[in-house]
Design an enzyme around this catalytic site. Structure first.
Site, PDB file in Angstrom:
ATOM      1  N   THR A  19      14.603  48.573 -62.603  1.00  0.00           N
ATOM      2  CA  THR A  19      13.045  48.451 -63.322  1.00  0.00           C
ATOM      3  C   THR A  19      12.867  49.571 -64.056  1.00  0.00           C
ATOM      4  OG1 THR A  19      12.098  49.225 -61.411  1.00  0.00           O
ATOM      5  CG2 THR A  19      12.055  47.159 -61.487  1.00  0.00           C
ATOM      6  N   ASP A  20      12.040  49.728 -64.998  1.00  0.00           N
ATOM      7  CA  ASP A  20      11.484  51.019 -65.543  1.00  0.00           C
ATOM      8  C   ASP A  20      10.671  51.393 -64.190  1.00  0.00           C
ATOM      9  OD1 ASP A  20      10.720  53.044 -67.156  1.00  0.00           O
ATOM     10  OD2 ASP A  20      10.130  51.886 -68.651  1.00  0.00           O
ATOM     11  N   TRP A  21      10.286  52.937 -64.504  1.00  0.00           N
ATOM     12  CA  TRP A  21       9.436  53.545 -63.376  1.00  0.00           C
ATOM     13  C   TRP A  21       8.266  52.753 -62.905  1.00  0.00           C
ATOM     14  CZ3 TRP A  21      13.944  54.364 -63.902  1.00  0.00           C
ATOM     15  CH2 TRP A  21      14.621  55.307 -63.078  1.00  0.00           C
ATOM     16  N   PHE A  22       8.207  52.463 -61.769  1.00  0.00           N
ATOM     17  CA  PHE A  22       7.031  51.829 -61.336  1.00  0.00           C
ATOM     18  C   PHE A  22       6.740  50.380 -62.083  1.00  0.00           C
ATOM     19  CE2 PHE A  22       6.125  56.021 -60.277  1.00  0.00           C
ATOM     20  CZ  PHE A  22       6.312  56.204 -58.985  1.00  0.00           C
ATOM     21  N   GLY A  23       7.632  49.655 -62.685  1.00  0.00           N
ATOM     22  CA  GLY A  23       7.406  48.585 -63.413  1.00  0.00           C
ATOM     23  C   GLY A  23       7.098  47.518 -62.696  1.00  0.00           C
TER      24      GLY A  23
END
Ligand code: BGC
Length: 807
Positions: free
Chosen positions: A306-310
């Site tokens: 995932t993208d960060w905290f996505g």
């Protein structure tokens, strides 16, 4: 009594079983790399599997080891400056020393099974790590800022981009990281996109080819990449919440296409899903996107992070085949364990995700125990950066041979001349040791510039910077641009008298977290317009020329002011050797050979996406409070459909300021003898064309091959780029024959009704030219029968009707 005994004895038995269960595997546990992978996975407990698919958490780095301000270019940002809000809790056991301080994240190690932790680091233009560790500046860890993606794409030179990848990959390897979080391969849908500088082009063939070239280069050095942000993440406004509504055809032909090209041609170790929703669900929670298309249709073998905290729902992410959740939170781990226990996540799904991660861990430098030096050859890499930068600059205007510079005395104007921008901000920033300013570059190149003007500018800039508001969110929010210093009439007449030529640099910066604005950004500030006018008047009155250097990361307006200047060099954001590389081109040491990989419209409203950018905000759901990390619920509809960039401008006859594929040279080229291998398409067709340097200096030419396809059942853009190449350096009078072979796949369009890629029967026109509108030669061929190139899954359907642009 009896009962008591039996409970005790049961407890005792349980204890023994537990102890032996803990002990036994420790003795006989299979080891990664030594035992079959399946055996390692089989030996893992659910907790261990969950540890592996959830990253090690987000340390709030930076506070103690923020870089000292040695950098003269963009403001050095500590890796992820602490934001002003609370992030989810971090598991205390995560708190082990970072291997590479400032890197963006890590996976968990499972020592019992010989599984090491791997380190991932930003970003696309250079490795973004803390340059100073524990306040000790006696040893530094500065990195090479390579030119940004948009510049690299403007070189149209895949060999060059591969070379940059090799140098970059070596630096990643020597600094101890395993995977770099790049390249960024989102399409330039709109010129205001805040991260466009990280991305390549409005065209999927250029973008996909560049991404493949850099991935192959980086990965040749034994480290991995993470092509991002998959997919349709074409804006920063509300990026964590926006629902991108886009037709299946536009997705397949434009937004997915460049990832498809890159992934098939370069096999990145990892793919990063994006923050946005796509036609409903979050991309990171969508099995149709991550499993059906990416893994099944395209055969992607690596893992998805995932993208960060996505995204929101960890369970949906695991089930979608989003193998790794980054940076990883305790809440996600808990949710996944519960879902495995309740059957919401099947063990086979979790195992599949684990297996993909372990396959990459096996290839990682960390697994191979690579002894990294933390001393990459920064000098050598700076030379690569400078060379690449000069190759990707685009000469937009050169009236009456304004360039190469005549004369050695340069009157150097514009704040940015003294404070060049090497690259954009946010996670695309690189903590570099220096940025060569234009005045330094010109001086190094044997030019002279007025020291008084230099002092005036330097004082003005440092005063203006000191007054800029300091934001706790500085990682995401750039301070407003500094207006141009006013030049007094005396100063101006003195410069016009003494100097041979005037150069003005205009700068623009942007980055993660915000899109650009039309006023004072896409459009010039009043102070910039005034500067151009005053200098133009003063220098032209003396019969002297004015050249503008554009040090920008994204497209700006040029039509209103270009008439007042003699030359325009689009230098983009050229990395840490900026001033030297610009001087290489201004001086003629390097003959410019870059061409635009993205259109410069006359005005912002000419852009087909202008009315749908950045979309509409929706009401906050009841009970939810606005959160800067999550953004506001929003929707953006890509009503322009497939008509992105030149596909729009050529089809709808809108004249841009500078068209896609455009760029001048200090020499001239002639195109001749366009020949096709056949008049009828039979599996493949080869076009050859001869390019001759008819000018007086050596140079390279980008050769672009567009195809106009018959509109049988589907609408077709006026033309589409189907192949391109770049000549070697041609000496005056020297020729080179370029050859391009097109297969049915290179002619395909997407038929949504049938979910097939087809090349439709009819007459095709091959157009070879120096830009999308400067077509030099054409030839036609027939495709007698429609070819079904590939049947694909009918997925990612928009939930609503889109009022798509039609011819
Ligand atoms: C960005 C990614 C980046 C990640 C890690 C995110 O905010 O969107 O591109 O790789 O942070 O820093």
């Amino acid at each position: 009594m009896k009962r008591k005994v039996s409970i005790l004895s049961i407890l005792a038995i349980l204890w023994c079983v537990g102890a032996s269960a803990q002990k036994k595997p420790a003795a006989a546990a299979p080891q990664l790399g030594k035992s079959p992978l399946k055996a390692v996975i089989k030996a893992m407990t659910v907790e261990e599997k969950v540890k592996l698919v959830v990253g090690m958490g987000f340390k709030m780095p930076g506070a103690s080891s923020a870089p000292k301000k040695k950098d003269t270019g963009t403001t050095a940002v500590p890796a992820a400056t602490p934001p002003a809000f609370t992030l989810p809790p971090i598991d205390p056991s995560d708190d082990i020393p970072e291997k590479v301080p400032g890197a963006a994240g890590r996976t968990h190690a499972i020592k019992r099974l010989g599984i090491p932790s791997i380190t991932v680091s930003d970003g696309p233009a250079g490795i973004r790590i803390d340059p100073i560790r524990n306040g000790d500046s006696s040893k530094t860890y500065y990195a090479t800022a390579f030119p940004v993606g948009t510049l690299l794409a403007s070189s149209w030179d895949v060999n060059l981009v591969h070379k940059v990848g090799v140098a970059f990959g070596n630096e990643i390897h020597e600094y101890g990281a395993d995977v770099i979080l790049g390249p960024g391969a989102n399409i330039h849908r709109n010129p205001l996109g805040g991260r466009n500088f990280e991305y390549y082009s409005e065209d999927p063939l250029v973008s996909g080819s560049m991404a493949a070239a850099i991935i192959n280069g980086i990965q040749s050095q034994g480290v991995g990449t993470s092509i991002k942000h998959f997919v349709a993440n074409n804006q920063e406004t509300n990026r964590n919440s926006v629902n991108t509504i886009v037709s299946q055809r536009a997705l397949r032909e434009i937004y997915l296409k460049d990832f498809e090209i890159a992934i098939k041609a370069s096999h990145p170790w990892t793919v990063m899903s994006s923050y946005n929703k796509l036609n409903g669900p979050y991309t990171s929670e969508n099995p149709d996107l991550l499993t059906t298309i990416l893994k099944k249709e395209w055969g992607f073998k690596g893992f998805v992070m995932t993208d960060w905290f996505g995204g929101r729902d960890a369970v949906a992410q695991v089930n979608a085949g989003n193998d790794l959740l980054m940076p990883g939170t305790t809440m996600q781990s808990k949710a996944i364990i519960e879902a495995v226990n309740s059957g919401k996540i099947k063990m086979s799904q979790l195992d599949a995700n684990v297996e993909r991660i372990l396959n990459i861990v096996l290839k990682s430098p960390e697994f191979k125990k690579y002894k990294y030096s933390s001393k990459p050859d920064l000098k050598k890499n700076a030379a690569v950066s400078r060379m690449a930068a000069a190759q990707g600059m685009v000469l937009l205007k050169n009236d009456d041979k304004a360039l190469p510079l005549n004369g050695k005395k340069v009157a150097l104007f514009g704040n940015t001349s003294y404070d060049l921008i090497a690259g954009g901000t946010g996670s695309g920033n690189v903590n570099k040791a220096y940025t060569i300013s234009l005045i330094q570059g010109l001086t190094n190149g044997g030019y002279s510039a007025d020291a008084n003007l230099k002092n005036a500018y330097e004082t003005y800039i440092s005063d203006a910077k000191a007054k800029q508001p300091k934001s706790r969110m500085s990682f995401f929010m750039l301070p407003p641009p500094i207006p141009q210093m006013a030049i007094t009439p005396d100063m101006l007449s003195q410069e016009a008298e003494n100097a041979d030529v005037a150069v003005i640099t205009l700068g623009r910066n942007a980055g993660e977290g915000a899109d650009r604005k039309v006023e004072n950004d896409f459009n010039l500030m009043d102070s910039e317009q005034a500067l151009i006018k005053n200098i133009s008047d003063a220098f032209h009155a003396k019969g002297k020329k004015l050249v503008v250097v554009l040090n920008i990361g994204g497209v700006i307006e040029t039509a209103s002011w270009r008439g007042q200047v003699d030359g325009i060099l689009l230098a983009w954001q050229p990395g840490l050797e900026a001033g030297n590389a610009i001087t290489d081109v201004l001086s003629g040491k390097v003959n410019p050979s870059g061409k635009l990989a993205t259109t410069f419209p006359v005005k912002y409203d000419d852009e087909p996406s202008a009315k749908d950018f950045p979309g509409k905000e929706l009401p906050m759901p009841e009970g939810e409070k606005p959160n800067p990390m999550r953004g506001h619920p929003a929707v953006v509809t890509y009503e322009e459909g497939i008509y992105v960039g030149y596909r729009y401008f050529t089809t709808f006859d809108v004249k841009p300021a500078y068209e896609f594929g455009y760029g001048l040279s200090y020499t001239k080229f002639k195109y001749s003898d366009l020949k096709l291998s056949s008049k009828t398409f039979n599996g493949a067709i080869t076009a050859t064309v001869t390019v001759t340097n008819t000018g007086n200096v050596a140079g390279r030419e980008v050769v672009e091959l567009y195809v106009s396809a018959p509109a049988a059942t589907l609408q077709k853009p006026e033309e589409e780029l189907r192949a391109f190449g770049k000549t070697k350096t041609l000496q005056p009078k020297e020729s080179q024959t370029m050859s391009f072979t097109l297969s049915a796949k290179d002619l395909e369009s997407f038929n949504t009704a049938q979910s097939v890629w087809v090349s439709e029967a009819g007459t095709y026109t091959v157009k070879v030219g120096a830009s999308s509108t400067d077509i030099k030669k054409t030839q036609k061929f027939e495709l007698p029968k429609t070819i079904v190139v590939e049947k694909v899954h009918n997925v990612l359907k928009p939930e609503v009707q889109i009022d798509e642009l039609k011819k």
